[in-house]
Motif scaffolding. Structure first.
Motif, PDB file in Angstrom:
ATOM      1  N   ILE A   1      -4.880  11.994  -9.002  1.00 65.36           N
ATOM      2  CA  ILE A   1      -4.997  10.545  -9.071  1.00 65.36           C
ATOM      3  C   ILE A   1      -4.647  10.054 -10.482  1.00 65.36           C
ATOM      4  O   ILE A   1      -4.901  10.745 -11.460  1.00 65.36           O
TER       5      ILE A   1
ATOM      6  N   MET B   1       0.847  -1.211   0.000  1.00 62.15           N
ATOM      7  CA  MET B   1       0.000   0.000   0.000  1.00 62.15           C
ATOM      8  C   MET B   1       0.876   1.252   0.000  1.00 62.15           C
ATOM      9  O   MET B   1       0.949   1.975   0.989  1.00 62.15           O
TER      10      MET B   1
ATOM     11  N   MET C   1     -11.706  -4.295   2.804  1.00 63.14           N
ATOM     12  CA  MET C   1     -10.945  -3.233   3.473  1.00 63.14           C
ATOM     13  C   MET C   1     -10.568  -2.127   2.488  1.00 63.14           C
ATOM     14  O   MET C   1     -10.765  -0.941   2.754  1.00 63.14           O
TER      15      MET C   1
ATOM     16  N   THR D   1      -7.820  15.936 -10.899  1.00 64.86           N
ATOM     17  CA  THR D   1      -6.370  16.118 -10.762  1.00 64.86           C
ATOM     18  C   THR D   1      -5.968  17.538 -11.141  1.00 64.86           C
ATOM     19  O   THR D   1      -5.184  18.190 -10.451  1.00 64.86           O
TER      20      THR D   1
ATOM     21  N   ILE E   1      -5.818  13.486  -2.341  1.00 64.79           N
ATOM     22  CA  ILE E   1      -5.876  12.282  -3.174  1.00 64.79           C
ATOM     23  C   ILE E   1      -6.790  12.436  -4.395  1.00 64.79           C
ATOM     24  O   ILE E   1      -6.977  11.483  -5.147  1.00 64.79           O
TER      25      ILE E   1
ATOM     26  N   HIS F   1       4.837  -2.407   8.100  1.00 65.61           N
ATOM     27  CA  HIS F   1       3.842  -3.289   8.688  1.00 65.61           C
ATOM     28  C   HIS F   1       3.489  -4.351   7.647  1.00 65.61           C
ATOM     29  O   HIS F   1       3.114  -4.018   6.528  1.00 65.61           O
TER      30      HIS F   1
ATOM     31  N   LEU G   1      -7.874  12.592   5.279  1.00 68.06           N
ATOM     32  CA  LEU G   1      -9.276  12.822   4.926  1.00 68.06           C
ATOM     33  C   LEU G   1     -10.159  12.930   6.158  1.00 68.06           C
ATOM     34  O   LEU G   1     -11.204  13.582   6.132  1.00 68.06           O
TER      35      LEU G   1
ATOM     36  N   THR H   1     -12.589   6.618  -0.199  1.00 70.50           N
ATOM     37  CA  THR H   1     -11.970   7.920   0.094  1.00 70.50           C
ATOM     38  C   THR H   1     -11.550   8.633  -1.192  1.00 70.50           C
ATOM     39  O   THR H   1     -11.695   9.848  -1.306  1.00 70.50           O
ATOM     40  N   HIS H   2     -11.043   7.873  -2.169  1.00 72.73           N
ATOM     41  CA  HIS H   2     -10.675   8.502  -3.438  1.00 72.73           C
ATOM     42  C   HIS H   2     -11.919   8.994  -4.192  1.00 72.73           C
ATOM     43  O   HIS H   2     -11.893  10.076  -4.781  1.00 72.73           O
TER      44      HIS H   2
ATOM     45  N   PHE I   1     -11.368   0.338  -9.577  1.00 64.89           N
ATOM     46  CA  PHE I   1     -12.757   0.530  -9.137  1.00 64.89           C
ATOM     47  C   PHE I   1     -13.641  -0.583  -9.707  1.00 64.89           C
ATOM     48  O   PHE I   1     -14.469  -1.156  -9.000  1.00 64.89           O
TER      49      PHE I   1
ATOM     50  N   PHE J   1      -6.186   8.199   4.258  1.00 67.50           N
ATOM     51  CA  PHE J   1      -7.351   8.072   5.127  1.00 67.50           C
ATOM     52  C   PHE J   1      -7.226   9.004   6.332  1.00 67.50           C
ATOM     53  O   PHE J   1      -8.190   9.657   6.731  1.00 67.50           O
TER      54      PHE J   1
ATOM     55  N   SER K   1       1.189  -7.766   6.898  1.00 69.54           N
ATOM     56  CA  SER K   1       0.070  -8.539   7.430  1.00 69.54           C
ATOM     57  C   SER K   1      -0.476  -9.479   6.371  1.00 69.54           C
ATOM     58  O   SER K   1      -0.086  -9.423   5.202  1.00 69.54           O
ATOM     59  N   VAL K   2      -1.375 -10.341   6.790  1.00 72.97           N
ATOM     60  CA  VAL K   2      -1.959 -11.345   5.907  1.00 72.97           C
ATOM     61  C   VAL K   2      -3.472 -11.180   5.925  1.00 72.97           C
ATOM     62  O   VAL K   2      -4.069 -11.062   6.999  1.00 72.97           O
ATOM     63  N   LEU K   3      -4.081 -11.119   4.771  1.00 70.84           N
ATOM     64  CA  LEU K   3      -5.546 -11.040   4.673  1.00 70.84           C
ATOM     65  C   LEU K   3      -6.036 -11.988   3.587  1.00 70.84           C
ATOM     66  O   LEU K   3      -5.321 -12.228   2.609  1.00 70.84           O
TER      67      LEU K   3
ATOM     68  N   ASN L   1       2.057  -0.191   4.562  1.00 69.04           N
ATOM     69  CA  ASN L   1       1.616  -1.563   4.812  1.00 69.04           C
ATOM     70  C   ASN L   1       1.911  -2.464   3.625  1.00 69.04           C
ATOM     71  O   ASN L   1       1.708  -2.067   2.478  1.00 69.04           O
TER      72      ASN L   1
ATOM     73  N   PHE M   1     -13.266   0.384   1.407  1.00 70.63           N
ATOM     74  CA  PHE M   1     -13.545   1.478   2.354  1.00 70.63           C
ATOM     75  C   PHE M   1     -12.360   2.434   2.502  1.00 70.63           C
ATOM     76  O   PHE M   1     -12.457   3.618   2.214  1.00 70.63           O
ATOM     77  N   VAL M   2     -11.241   1.878   2.952  1.00 71.53           N
ATOM     78  CA  VAL M   2     -10.088   2.709   3.338  1.00 71.53           C
ATOM     79  C   VAL M   2      -9.510   3.489   2.158  1.00 71.53           C
ATOM     80  O   VAL M   2      -9.118   4.644   2.312  1.00 71.53           O
TER      81      VAL M   2
END
Lengths: 283, 283
Positions: free
Chosen positions: A223, A122, A182, B273, A220, A170, B217, A190-191, A232, B214, A172-174, A142, A185-186
């Motif tokens: 873009i 990310m 996730m 943008t 953001i 960071h 925002l 937001t974009h 998207f 995030f 992690s595993v998803l 992340n 939303f995150v």
């Protein structure tokens, strides 16, 4: 730790592919770079990030790990066209920002002697191209490993090691499902909000009256217009649900304004303040 | 320049009132501070920001300029109750974030020998109380003078001088109507968006996956729950229209996602943008 005898190929030397090449080279690995743009390959060579490079897919023939840094659609097409070039037993990974559909498509045709382990660093930016490559920003970012039930423990570990070699802050595993929910939303909602706020009307005459709040909220809205529509669409079920939920919540608040419901609004503001407090960086 | 013989009263020694007291004292003026909270008055005295202070409105009897740093409703009530204490010929000013209704109400009952010139320093924060008082942030902030056709040139000039004495980075003049329209979009809509994003569901378990986007925002979702419902209600016509327009724009984008309209989305992203680029700080 990533075994430094492993030979790694990066497919696509853009912003992220270039950053990967730099980071993996800095970690002591041998990197091969593939790109259809000769100037991107030349730049990576000149910086010393790759030892070999070019537009010929057969350059990956001796690579143990092949990481695509292409956009999602191009990634799927490239693997489909070039999987014949892979060494038997090679590990395939990627950087795509949406997972379920990409994993499903790749696994539907991938050679049985190649394992695909999906990853999402990310660490995107609004800029494009290898000249913006930079590994500094991985430190605060992340790195998400997104395995399916088909993946081996060894592949999951190697993916983790790649994130570590690149010094992601960071790891992690998803599951693919949890990841896409996730991200819807995150990141994606937001974009869409930031973009819609800039597009609702031409408010650029208000530039003198905007403070940090407005600038932060819309940062953001700058873009990459080639990449994001793909992302998207690949996550449209989650994203559309998030837009709908957000719209309902905003309409609920609008109703309180309309009703002059001070107590209702106050409760909403207390809740948002409390929740947002949990997102403050500890440092 | 503000004449240093002028005596100034600040009504309400909170975050902004305290910052005003400090800034005007630093500019060489004599400041009187009024607050119902003895500890706020004591703090301002201890810091040397005010020479006189207390909860007694008659302390303003010899003040040439009276600046209210109260919340809008309290401001209107305070002036209504205490205008008998004003010196004849005094200038009244304020810091309220919404203007049309406040100006209309004040002018409906204000003594004819007092002139009210409305100002909006765009330098709020999520914290409350004089202990957060600080003039540093005025340097990057906007100070807006909001005169009506009733105001004298002298009063408009004095308001401008107050902004200058406090070292605001940008001082401008707007009509009450233009001010409230601008604030409805730049400030109020953005706060409603950030608050709604935090309230749509409890997503605090996602804290490990959120990056700067995030956080940026939603930063303003930490918000003073006593002040903002008042401000929203005082500008409800503008704010509701902005929420509606924004919702329509977001629904338009949602339809493009649903239709997988890549060209339509791309055009929206290019526009956002480009527009957002005009808001980048030059420094």
């Amino acid at each position: 730790m990533l075994n430094s005898n492993k030979k790694i190929a990066i497919i696509g030397l853009g912003l992220l592919g270039g950053s990967y090449a730099k980071g993996l080279h800095d970690a002591g690995l041998q990197v091969t770079g593939i790109d259809i743009d000769p100037s991107a390959v030349a730049y990576a060579k000149q910086m010393g990030w790759i030892e070999e490079g070019g537009d010929d897919p057969s350059l990956i023939a001796d690579c143990d790990i092949v990481i695509s840094a292409l956009y999602p659609r191009t990634f799927v097409e490239w693997v489909h066209r070039n999987q014949k070039c892979f060494k038997s037993g090679a590990l395939l990974s990627d950087v795509t920002g949406v997972k379920r559909k990409v994993i499903e498509e790749i696994n539907s045709f991938l050679r049985k002697d190649i394992e695909y382990i999906s990853c999402h660093p990310m660490a995107g930016r609004e800029y494009k191209g290898i000249r913006y490559a930079d590994t500094d920003r991985f430190i605060a970012a992340n790195f998400i490993v997104v395995p399916t039930s088909e993946n081996t423990e060894a592949a999951i570990q190697t993916a983790h090691d790649i994130g570590e070699a690149l010094h992601f802050g960071h790891i992690s595993v998803l599951t693919p499902e949890a990841h896409d929910r996730m991200i819807g939303f995150v990141s994606q909602l937001t974009h869409v909000i930031a973009v819609s706020l800039m597009n609702v009307s031409d408010n650029t005459h208000l530039v003198d009256y905007t403070g940090d709040s407005f600038r932060d909220l819309t940062r953001i809205a700058k873009i990459n217009e080639s990449l994001w529509p793909e992302l998207f669409i690949l996550n449209k079920d989650n994203l559309i649900r998030e837009i709908d939920d957000f719209t309902v919540e905003m309409q609920r608040f609008k109703q309180m304004i309309s009703d002059e419901d001070i107590d209702g609004m106050r409760a909403k503001l207390i809740q948002s303040t409390e929740r947002r407090g949990k997102f403050d960086r500890k440092d």
